[in-house]
Design an enzyme around this catalytic site. Structure first.
Site, PDB file in Angstrom:
ATOM      1  N   LYS A  26       0.816  -1.215   0.000  1.00 33.91           N
ATOM      2  CA  LYS A  26       0.000   0.000   0.000  1.00 33.91           C
ATOM      3  C   LYS A  26       0.851   1.267   0.000  1.00 33.91           C
ATOM      4  CE  LYS A  26      -0.793   0.341   5.009  1.00 33.91           C
ATOM      5  NZ  LYS A  26       0.175  -0.734   5.374  1.00 33.91           N
ATOM      6  N   ARG A 101      -6.483   3.519  11.642  1.00 33.68           N
ATOM      7  CA  ARG A 101      -6.266   2.111  11.961  1.00 33.68           C
ATOM      8  C   ARG A 101      -7.324   1.560  12.907  1.00 33.68           C
ATOM      9  NH1 ARG A 101       0.213   0.771  12.308  1.00 33.68           N
ATOM     10  NH2 ARG A 101       0.725   1.501  10.210  1.00 33.68           N
ATOM     11  N   ARG A 138      11.709  -8.431   2.399  1.00 42.18           N
ATOM     12  CA  ARG A 138      11.616  -6.971   2.360  1.00 42.18           C
ATOM     13  C   ARG A 138      12.829  -6.332   3.017  1.00 42.18           C
ATOM     14  NH1 ARG A 138       6.710  -3.643   5.148  1.00 42.18           N
ATOM     15  NH2 ARG A 138       7.597  -4.567   7.047  1.00 42.18           N
ATOM     16  N   ARG A 166      14.375  -5.758   8.177  1.00 42.97           N
ATOM     17  CA  ARG A 166      13.727  -5.432   9.444  1.00 42.97           C
ATOM     18  C   ARG A 166      13.842  -6.608  10.408  1.00 42.97           C
ATOM     19  NH1 ARG A 166       8.211  -2.026   9.074  1.00 42.97           N
ATOM     20  NH2 ARG A 166       7.840  -3.326  10.904  1.00 42.97           N
ATOM     21  N   ARG A 177       2.008 -10.298  13.606  1.00 43.64           N
ATOM     22  CA  ARG A 177       1.665  -8.928  13.196  1.00 43.64           C
ATOM     23  C   ARG A 177       0.444  -8.922  12.292  1.00 43.64           C
ATOM     24  NH1 ARG A 177       6.679  -7.078  10.222  1.00 43.64           N
ATOM     25  NH2 ARG A 177       5.439  -5.230   9.770  1.00 43.64           N
TER      26      ARG A 177
END
Length: 229
Positions: A26, A101, A138, A166, A177
């Site tokens: 996104k 959120r 990622r 990360r 998550r």
């Protein structure tokens, strides 16, 4: 899709919320849409860092929460987003990435839309197994925190910082998550679906195909006369 204008003022401009779980892409789509339409992309991660660096009172509260490993509270996030949307460059439209959120944040955003055009909500949907694979590979910029747009590069395209993996992109952490995201987002998706302001985007496609789908959704909304393309 029925768009939801603010209670006051003329219906104009393009105001977009990008929803989607971690790894859905996104952020990339929000950046592309903002650049194409000449709008500011407002990322909650960016404005939180900016608020902290600028020494804003809300930024100090947010930093204290983050340093303690807590989520930044709704009222702090709402205040920081309100300040950002009040700036001149966002008056004619924006692309929000990472906010709202929660339903409380969404309700507050409705109040911020008074005097603006309608709100278009795009939800980028990707299967969980695909998200886990994406997040495992990622990389982000160690300096500015931006996601790497091209994974074979070694430097951030935005600031030139080095790209790193990360620490929270391990398989088990990623799945947890995603569970947290689903718990938070399901009521939010239902909130916008009930009002007809939500458009689902298939994110399990090449990025350029997803971009075309996003453009098609914006153009479809414009064809109803609700937004300016």
């Amino acid at each position: 899709m029925r768009l939801h204008p603010g209670d006051g003022g003329a219906v104009s401009g393009l105001n977009v919320v990008m929803l989607g779980p971690p790894g859905a892409g996104k952020g990339t789509q929000a950046e592309r849409l903002a650049q194409k339409r000449g709008l500011p992309r407002i990322s909650t991660g960016d404005i939180l860092r900016e608020a902290v660096q600028a020494g804003m009172a809300l930024g100090a509260v947010a930093r204290a929460a983050m340093d303690a490993g807590r989520l930044v509270s709704d009222d702090v996030m709402i205040g920081i987003v309100q300040e950002r949307l009040d700036r001149p460059d966002a008056r004619q439209g924006f692309v929000l990435d990472g906010f709202p959120r929660t339903v409380e944040q969404a309700s507050a955003l409705d109040g911020m839309m008074n005097g603006r055009g309608p709100l278009l909500v795009l939800d980028v949907v990707v299967p969980e197994d695909v998200l886990v694979r994406r997040l495992a590979t990622r990389r982000i910029c160690g300096r500015c925190g931006s996601n790497a747009m091209v994974h074979w590069k070694t430097e951030c395209e935005k600031c030139g910082g080095g790209l790193v993996t990360r620490v929270d992109d391990g398989d088990e952490i990623v799945r947890e998550r995603l569970k947290v995201y689903q718990r938070q987002s399901n009521p939010l998706v239902a909130y916008y679906s009930a009002r007809g302001t939500l458009c689902s985007i298939d994110g399990n496609q090449p990025a350029d195909v997803v971009t075309a789908s996003v453009d098609a959704a914006v153009n479809a909304a414009a064809s109803t006369g609700g937004v300016t393309p």
